[in-house]
Structures are given as C-alpha cells and as structure tokens.
Motif scaffolding. Structure first.
Motif, PDB file in Angstrom:
ATOM      1  N   VAL A  82       8.021   1.028  -2.273  1.00 61.67           N
ATOM      2  CA  VAL A  82       6.960   0.443  -1.237  1.00 61.67           C
ATOM      3  C   VAL A  82       6.838   1.592  -0.228  1.00 61.67           C
ATOM      4  CG1 VAL A  82       6.714  -1.152   0.966  1.00 61.67           C
ATOM      5  CG2 VAL A  82       7.583  -1.993  -1.166  1.00 61.67           C
ATOM      6  N   ARG A  83       7.626   2.311   0.157  1.00 58.93           N
ATOM      7  CA  ARG A  83       7.694   3.569   1.097  1.00 58.93           C
ATOM      8  C   ARG A  83       7.099   4.633   0.394  1.00 58.93           C
ATOM      9  NH1 ARG A  83      13.220   5.561   1.909  1.00 58.93           N
ATOM     10  NH2 ARG A  83      12.052   7.313   2.898  1.00 58.93           N
ATOM     11  N   LEU A  84       7.191   4.761  -0.987  1.00 60.75           N
ATOM     12  CA  LEU A  84       6.689   5.876  -1.608  1.00 60.75           C
ATOM     13  C   LEU A  84       5.182   5.494  -1.843  1.00 60.75           C
ATOM     14  CD1 LEU A  84       6.837   8.571  -2.888  1.00 60.75           C
ATOM     15  CD2 LEU A  84       7.768   7.303  -5.070  1.00 60.75           C
ATOM     16  N   THR A  85       4.812   4.439  -2.100  1.00 61.17           N
ATOM     17  CA  THR A  85       3.341   3.936  -2.254  1.00 61.17           C
ATOM     18  C   THR A  85       2.645   4.070  -0.977  1.00 61.17           C
ATOM     19  OG1 THR A  85       3.932   2.572  -3.984  1.00 61.17           O
ATOM     20  CG2 THR A  85       1.998   1.968  -3.152  1.00 61.17           C
ATOM     21  N   ALA A  86       3.215   3.648   0.140  1.00 57.31           N
ATOM     22  CA  ALA A  86       2.495   3.656   1.308  1.00 57.31           C
ATOM     23  C   ALA A  86       2.258   4.976   1.948  1.00 57.31           C
ATOM     24  CB  ALA A  86       3.364   2.986   2.411  1.00 57.31           C
ATOM     25  N   ILE A 124     -11.214   1.718  -3.298  1.00 57.34           N
ATOM     26  CA  ILE A 124     -10.078   2.432  -2.765  1.00 57.34           C
ATOM     27  C   ILE A 124      -8.846   1.419  -3.072  1.00 57.34           C
ATOM     28  CG2 ILE A 124      -9.045   2.776  -0.488  1.00 57.34           C
ATOM     29  CD1 ILE A 124     -11.722   4.055   0.495  1.00 57.34           C
ATOM     30  N   VAL A 125      -8.699   0.373  -2.939  1.00 58.29           N
ATOM     31  CA  VAL A 125      -7.700  -0.805  -3.207  1.00 58.29           C
ATOM     32  C   VAL A 125      -7.546  -0.293  -4.724  1.00 58.29           C
ATOM     33  CG1 VAL A 125      -7.107  -2.963  -3.819  1.00 58.29           C
ATOM     34  CG2 VAL A 125      -8.594  -2.483  -1.580  1.00 58.29           C
ATOM     35  N   ASN A 126      -8.288  -0.087  -5.553  1.00 61.85           N
ATOM     36  CA  ASN A 126      -7.845   0.155  -7.087  1.00 61.85           C
ATOM     37  C   ASN A 126      -7.014   1.451  -7.156  1.00 61.85           C
ATOM     38  OD1 ASN A 126      -9.117  -2.069  -7.926  1.00 61.85           O
ATOM     39  ND2 ASN A 126     -11.245  -0.844  -8.525  1.00 61.85           N
ATOM     40  N   VAL A 127      -7.282   2.498  -6.147  1.00 65.92           N
ATOM     41  CA  VAL A 127      -6.538   3.662  -5.971  1.00 65.92           C
ATOM     42  C   VAL A 127      -5.151   3.299  -5.639  1.00 65.92           C
ATOM     43  CG1 VAL A 127      -6.321   5.757  -4.803  1.00 65.92           C
ATOM     44  CG2 VAL A 127      -8.554   5.157  -5.520  1.00 65.92           C
ATOM     45  N   PHE A 128      -5.185   2.535  -4.598  1.00 64.55           N
ATOM     46  CA  PHE A 128      -3.863   2.062  -4.089  1.00 64.55           C
ATOM     47  C   PHE A 128      -2.955   1.496  -5.311  1.00 64.55           C
ATOM     48  CE2 PHE A 128      -1.137  -1.493  -2.785  1.00 64.55           C
ATOM     49  CZ  PHE A 128      -0.238  -1.044  -1.944  1.00 64.55           C
TER      50      PHE A 128
END
Length: 215
Positions: A20-24, A146-150
């Motif tokens: 979660v941290r790395l993704t954020a 942009i959600v897809n990028v996330f």
C-alpha cells in the motif's frame, strides 16, 4: 490455513502495508511527474514537446523489472545510492509517469479549441491557460484512465520483491517457502490485490460521476 493466520498474520500485514505504501508513493509521484511531462507534450515550445515525447517513448518501452535492476544496481556505480524502497518507488514513478502523461494529454486534447482561445483573449499566457483552462477540464475527463494507471502501479508493485522489497508478494513467497502451504498463500495475495483494485475502480467511478455533475 489456520497456520497461515496464526503464525504468519504479522508478516502478511507487514507485506500488505508495504504494498500500500509503495503504491501510494509511486502513484503520487507518477501523477506529479506525469502532469509536468504532459505540459511539455502540449507546449508551444518545440524542444519541450520533443523532450516530453522522448520521455514517454523511452519509458513506456522499458519493462519495470529492467528499470528496477538499473536503478538499484546501476546508480551505485555512479555514486548514487538509495534504499530498496526508494529504488522501487523511483522506478515505478518513472514508468507510471509516462502512462499518466498520455492519459492527461488525451484529456487536454479533448478540450475545445475555443476555450483555449478564450483564455488567451483574456490575457492568459500558456501556463495560465494550462492551469485555469486545460488541466482542470482534462483531469475531470480522465478520472478512469488515471485510476487504471493506479491499478497498473498496484499490480506492478509485486515486482519490487525482485530487488528485496518485502511487499505482499515477497512475504507470501517467503511464507510459502517456510510452511509449504502451496497455492493458498498466493490465492490470498491475489485476493488482496483484487480487493484494492476493485475499491480503487469503485472510488474512481464515483468521483467521475461527481465531477460530471459539477461540469
């Protein structure tokens, strides 16, 4: 299954928190850098447009695993050293920014030319038009891309274990090596990724609907 939760729950939660941290961090960095590169790509200055295009063409064609290896093991050769988390985050930002840029640029291109001309007519320079006319409308129209990028960044974070970052995937792999639980641990990890991705998609859909109402 009981052993997984009684003995290794702490390891699983630590791995999930790392993911979660790395993704954020990687998503936030990608959004900032991608916005800058998008500004370059739509700039009236030819060298900036060329630089933006070169960046996108370069990084969309580099596999993340190659980028991870270069940043982690290549930069120390020139005297630049980061911890493993930072190396993974930098690699994911560089890659994610290229896709974020293209998503934002598609939104910019969808803004009617007349609105750009109106901005110029009231005295806005290029950066003023970007800030007050193009970007506000562009971001509203590209919420789902942009959600897809996330989601792409979330899934690609599973490769961070290649350089030793103890994300969820690496923790699950190590647990499986110790306890020989077979596919159970990997199915649990897959479920966690699916839940986060679905939550992100749902939030993106709600945000997109709200922004449509405000337009």
């Amino acid at each position: 299954m009981d052993q997984l939760f009684t003995t290794y729950l702490g390891d699983l939660l630590a791995g999930l928190w790392m993911t979660v941290r790395l993704t954020a961090v990687a998503f936030a960095g990608s959004l900032v850098l991608g916005t800058v590169v998008a500004a370059f790509r739509v700039s009236p200055v030819a060298p900036l447009r060329a630089l933006g295009r070169f960046y996108v063409e370069l990084f969309v064609n580099i596999p993340l695993i190659s980028l991870l290896v270069v940043v982690t093991f290549g930069l120390p050769d020139v005297g630049v050293t980061f911890d493993l988390f930072t190396c993974a985050a930098i690699s994911m930002v560089l890659l994610g920014a290229a896709f974020t840029c293209e998503a934002i640029r598609s939104g910019v291109n969808a803004v009617p030319v007349g609105q750009v001309e109106a901005g110029r007519a009231v005295g806005l320079d290029f950066f003023g038009v970007l800030r007050h006319v193009l970007f506000p409308q562009a971001f509203r129209s590209v919420v789902q891309p942009i959600v897809n990028v996330f989601i792409g960044i979330l899934l690609s974070s599973s490769l961070a274990g290649v350089i030793g970052v103890k994300d969820l995937t690496l923790q699950v792999s190590e647990i499986n090596n110790k306890a020989a639980l077979g596919l159970t641990t990997y199915l649990l990890a897959a479920f966690a990724y699916i839940v986060i991705a679905l939550l992100a998609g749902g939030l993106g859909s709600r945000l997109e609907q709200r922004l449509k109402v405000l337009r």
